[in-house]
Design a protein around this motif. Structure first.
Motif, PDB file in Angstrom:
ATOM      1  N   VAL A   1      87.545-115.198 -20.226  1.00  0.00           N
ATOM      2  CA  VAL A   1      88.092-116.000 -18.902  1.00  0.00           C
ATOM      3  C   VAL A   1      86.980-115.728 -17.810  1.00  0.00           C
ATOM      4  O   VAL A   1      86.890-114.507 -17.371  1.00  0.00           O
ATOM      5  CB  VAL A   1      89.425-115.383 -18.479  1.00  0.00           C
ATOM      6  N   ASP A   2      86.088-116.592 -17.274  1.00  0.00           N
ATOM      7  CA  ASP A   2      85.256-116.565 -16.410  1.00  0.00           C
ATOM      8  C   ASP A   2      86.107-117.008 -15.233  1.00  0.00           C
ATOM      9  O   ASP A   2      86.262-118.160 -14.829  1.00  0.00           O
ATOM     10  CB  ASP A   2      83.894-117.476 -16.545  1.00  0.00           C
ATOM     11  N   GLY A   3      86.692-116.065 -14.403  1.00  0.00           N
ATOM     12  CA  GLY A   3      87.619-116.079 -13.369  1.00  0.00           C
ATOM     13  C   GLY A   3      86.789-115.960 -12.058  1.00  0.00           C
ATOM     14  O   GLY A   3      87.240-115.978 -10.841  1.00  0.00           O
ATOM     15  N   GLY A   4      85.465-116.013 -12.084  1.00  0.00           N
ATOM     16  CA  GLY A   4      84.567-116.181 -10.810  1.00  0.00           C
ATOM     17  C   GLY A   4      84.396-114.479 -10.110  1.00  0.00           C
ATOM     18  O   GLY A   4      84.014-114.721  -9.017  1.00  0.00           O
TER      19      GLY A   4
ATOM     20  N   LEU B   1      91.606-110.225 -24.724  1.00  0.00           N
ATOM     21  CA  LEU B   1      91.217-110.893 -23.511  1.00  0.00           C
ATOM     22  C   LEU B   1      90.055-110.185 -22.766  1.00  0.00           C
ATOM     23  O   LEU B   1      90.370-108.823 -22.414  1.00  0.00           O
ATOM     24  CB  LEU B   1      92.132-111.412 -22.537  1.00  0.00           C
ATOM     25  N   VAL B   2      89.117-110.900 -22.266  1.00  0.00           N
ATOM     26  CA  VAL B   2      88.145-110.385 -21.562  1.00  0.00           C
ATOM     27  C   VAL B   2      88.084-111.352 -20.040  1.00  0.00           C
ATOM     28  O   VAL B   2      87.810-112.304 -20.321  1.00  0.00           O
ATOM     29  CB  VAL B   2      86.770-110.128 -21.904  1.00  0.00           C
ATOM     30  N   ILE B   3      88.591-110.615 -19.057  1.00  0.00           N
ATOM     31  CA  ILE B   3      88.643-111.469 -17.807  1.00  0.00           C
ATOM     32  C   ILE B   3      87.926-111.018 -16.738  1.00  0.00           C
ATOM     33  O   ILE B   3      87.783-109.794 -16.387  1.00  0.00           O
ATOM     34  CB  ILE B   3      90.447-111.231 -17.405  1.00  0.00           C
ATOM     35  N   ASP B   4      86.864-111.846 -16.265  1.00  0.00           N
ATOM     36  CA  ASP B   4      86.128-111.662 -15.134  1.00  0.00           C
ATOM     37  C   ASP B   4      87.024-111.952 -13.972  1.00  0.00           C
ATOM     38  O   ASP B   4      86.768-112.975 -13.212  1.00  0.00           O
ATOM     39  CB  ASP B   4      84.675-112.577 -15.087  1.00  0.00           C
ATOM     40  N   GLY B   5      88.021-111.127 -13.547  1.00  0.00           N
ATOM     41  CA  GLY B   5      89.328-111.230 -12.644  1.00  0.00           C
ATOM     42  C   GLY B   5      90.047-110.040 -12.947  1.00  0.00           C
ATOM     43  O   GLY B   5      89.594-109.276 -13.396  1.00  0.00           O
ATOM     44  N   CYS B   6      91.148-110.265 -12.235  1.00  0.00           N
ATOM     45  CA  CYS B   6      91.971-109.195 -12.049  1.00  0.00           C
ATOM     46  C   CYS B   6      93.224-109.605 -12.978  1.00  0.00           C
ATOM     47  O   CYS B   6      93.682-110.782 -13.688  1.00  0.00           O
ATOM     48  CB  CYS B   6      92.413-108.865 -10.952  1.00  0.00           C
ATOM     49  N   VAL B   7      93.842-108.419 -13.344  1.00  0.00           N
ATOM     50  CA  VAL B   7      95.544-108.639 -14.165  1.00  0.00           C
ATOM     51  C   VAL B   7      96.480-107.756 -13.097  1.00  0.00           C
ATOM     52  O   VAL B   7      96.221-107.092 -12.106  1.00  0.00           O
ATOM     53  CB  VAL B   7      95.290-107.779 -15.443  1.00  0.00           C
TER      54      VAL B   7
ATOM     55  N   LEU C   1     101.346-104.284 -19.534  1.00  0.00           N
ATOM     56  CA  LEU C   1     100.114-104.408 -20.528  1.00  0.00           C
ATOM     57  C   LEU C   1      99.654-103.377 -21.330  1.00  0.00           C
ATOM     58  O   LEU C   1      99.272-103.641 -22.374  1.00  0.00           O
ATOM     59  CB  LEU C   1      98.818-104.985 -19.353  1.00  0.00           C
ATOM     60  N   GLY C   2      99.738-102.288 -20.694  1.00  0.00           N
ATOM     61  CA  GLY C   2      99.416-101.025 -21.581  1.00  0.00           C
ATOM     62  C   GLY C   2     100.168-100.881 -22.693  1.00  0.00           C
ATOM     63  O   GLY C   2      99.761 -99.952 -23.624  1.00  0.00           O
ATOM     64  N   GLN C   3     101.325-101.298 -22.845  1.00  0.00           N
ATOM     65  CA  GLN C   3     102.218-101.129 -23.935  1.00  0.00           C
ATOM     66  C   GLN C   3     102.310-102.100 -24.860  1.00  0.00           C
ATOM     67  O   GLN C   3     102.806-101.910 -25.978  1.00  0.00           O
ATOM     68  CB  GLN C   3     103.797-101.095 -23.447  1.00  0.00           C
ATOM     69  N   LEU C   4     101.562-103.267 -24.522  1.00  0.00           N
ATOM     70  CA  LEU C   4     101.226-104.570 -25.645  1.00  0.00           C
ATOM     71  C   LEU C   4     100.124-104.184 -26.711  1.00  0.00           C
ATOM     72  O   LEU C   4      99.424-103.530 -26.581  1.00  0.00           O
ATOM     73  CB  LEU C   4     101.173-105.559 -24.940  1.00  0.00           C
ATOM     74  N   PRO C   5     100.422-104.521 -27.875  1.00  0.00           N
ATOM     75  CA  PRO C   5      99.301-104.251 -29.048  1.00  0.00           C
ATOM     76  C   PRO C   5      98.445-105.496 -28.854  1.00  0.00           C
ATOM     77  O   PRO C   5      98.372-106.516 -29.539  1.00  0.00           O
ATOM     78  CB  PRO C   5     100.220-104.666 -30.395  1.00  0.00           C
ATOM     79  N   LEU C   6      97.506-105.445 -27.895  1.00  0.00           N
ATOM     80  CA  LEU C   6      96.803-106.489 -27.210  1.00  0.00           C
ATOM     81  C   LEU C   6      95.573-105.648 -26.460  1.00  0.00           C
ATOM     82  O   LEU C   6      95.804-104.729 -25.898  1.00  0.00           O
ATOM     83  CB  LEU C   6      97.348-107.275 -26.348  1.00  0.00           C
ATOM     84  N   GLY C   7      94.336-106.167 -26.673  1.00  0.00           N
ATOM     85  CA  GLY C   7      93.087-105.736 -26.110  1.00  0.00           C
ATOM     86  C   GLY C   7      93.004-106.521 -24.855  1.00  0.00           C
ATOM     87  O   GLY C   7      93.107-107.741 -24.758  1.00  0.00           O
ATOM     88  N   VAL C   8      93.012-105.908 -23.480  1.00  0.00           N
ATOM     89  CA  VAL C   8      92.639-106.499 -22.332  1.00  0.00           C
ATOM     90  C   VAL C   8      91.527-105.859 -21.629  1.00  0.00           C
ATOM     91  O   VAL C   8      91.910-104.690 -21.178  1.00  0.00           O
ATOM     92  CB  VAL C   8      93.919-106.765 -21.687  1.00  0.00           C
ATOM     93  N   LYS C   9      90.599-106.506 -21.083  1.00  0.00           N
ATOM     94  CA  LYS C   9      89.469-105.899 -20.208  1.00  0.00           C
ATOM     95  C   LYS C   9      89.488-106.820 -19.076  1.00  0.00           C
ATOM     96  O   LYS C   9      89.475-107.981 -19.188  1.00  0.00           O
ATOM     97  CB  LYS C   9      88.033-105.771 -20.969  1.00  0.00           C
ATOM     98  N   ALA C  10      89.414-106.178 -17.983  1.00  0.00           N
ATOM     99  CA  ALA C  10      89.332-106.918 -16.588  1.00  0.00           C
ATOM    100  C   ALA C  10      88.751-106.302 -15.676  1.00  0.00           C
ATOM    101  O   ALA C  10      88.453-104.914 -15.788  1.00  0.00           O
ATOM    102  CB  ALA C  10      90.710-107.361 -16.277  1.00  0.00           C
ATOM    103  N   LEU C  11      88.305-106.681 -14.378  1.00  0.00           N
ATOM    104  CA  LEU C  11      87.803-106.036 -13.405  1.00  0.00           C
ATOM    105  C   LEU C  11      88.655-105.061 -12.722  1.00  0.00           C
ATOM    106  O   LEU C  11      88.325-103.949 -12.370  1.00  0.00           O
ATOM    107  CB  LEU C  11      87.115-107.042 -12.283  1.00  0.00           C
ATOM    108  N   ALA C  12      89.974-105.534 -12.219  1.00  0.00           N
ATOM    109  CA  ALA C  12      90.828-104.532 -11.657  1.00  0.00           C
ATOM    110  C   ALA C  12      92.260-105.108 -11.677  1.00  0.00           C
ATOM    111  O   ALA C  12      92.368-105.989 -12.353  1.00  0.00           O
ATOM    112  CB  ALA C  12      90.433-104.632 -10.262  1.00  0.00           C
ATOM    113  N   THR C  13      93.072-104.486 -10.962  1.00  0.00           N
ATOM    114  CA  THR C  13      94.578-104.845 -11.022  1.00  0.00           C
ATOM    115  C   THR C  13      94.796-105.388  -9.514  1.00  0.00           C
ATOM    116  O   THR C  13      94.210-105.121  -8.577  1.00  0.00           O
ATOM    117  CB  THR C  13      95.494-103.962 -11.162  1.00  0.00           C
TER     118      THR C  13
END
Length: 159
Positions: free
Chosen positions: A63-66, A90-96, A102-114
């Motif tokens: 996700v290119d979130g600018g 997911l790789v997010i150029d933005g926040c979550v 999210l840390g408990q889910l069986p899912l990869g998540v990379k983002a800039l910050a919360t």
């Protein structure tokens, strides 16, 4: 997963591109990989929800979130939707937000910050187009590999 980004960089040095080290890990899986689906949007996660509602088997959503740090583009509910539909990460150029959940889910998540604020829902954004994030050009159909050491992109499957 049997790959490591360091090994892939060593073995395929001229065939992989390394994203700038700007992302933090927020998902329950630090290592993930898959074929890339891209989104380009700004402070509106309507298209994120729509896309995560589709079959994501073997795929990673980029996700290119600018680079916005004014709201979150992913939270625990969308994370659960991603898991339900088989997305690898997911790789997010933005926040979550909802980072503990999210840390408990069986899912990869990379983002800039919360960020605690949710995004707007206007239905804007584009899907399946080339994007540029973290100093790297990324196109739909390429392959993304992420682990504790970084995020890399390759033209074809390498693991």
């Amino acid at each position: 997963m049997k790959y490591a980004t360091t090994d892939l960089c060593d073995t395929f040095e001229n065939e992989v591109h390394v994203l700038d080290p700007i992302f933090q890990s927020y998902g329950g899986h630090a290592r993930f990989h898959g074929q890339i689906v891209t989104l380009k949007l700004f402070e509106d996660n309507s298209l994120v929800r729509q896309t995560l509602g589709e079959n994501g088997q073997g795929k990673v959503l980029v996700v290119d979130g600018g680079g916005s740090r004014r709201c979150a583009l992913l939270g625990d509910q969308l994370g659960e939707l991603a898991v339900k539909n088989g997305w690898a990460g997911l790789v997010i150029d933005g926040c979550v937000r909802d980072s503990a959940a999210l840390g408990q889910l069986p899912l990869g998540v990379k983002a800039l910050a919360t960020h605690p604020r949710k995004s707007v829902k206007l239905g804007s954004g584009q899907k399946d187009l080339p994007v540029r994030i973290a100093g790297c050009d990324i196109a739909p159909g390429q392959w993304l590999y992420a682990d504790e050491d970084g995020v890399i992109v390759a033209e074809r499957e390498r693991a």
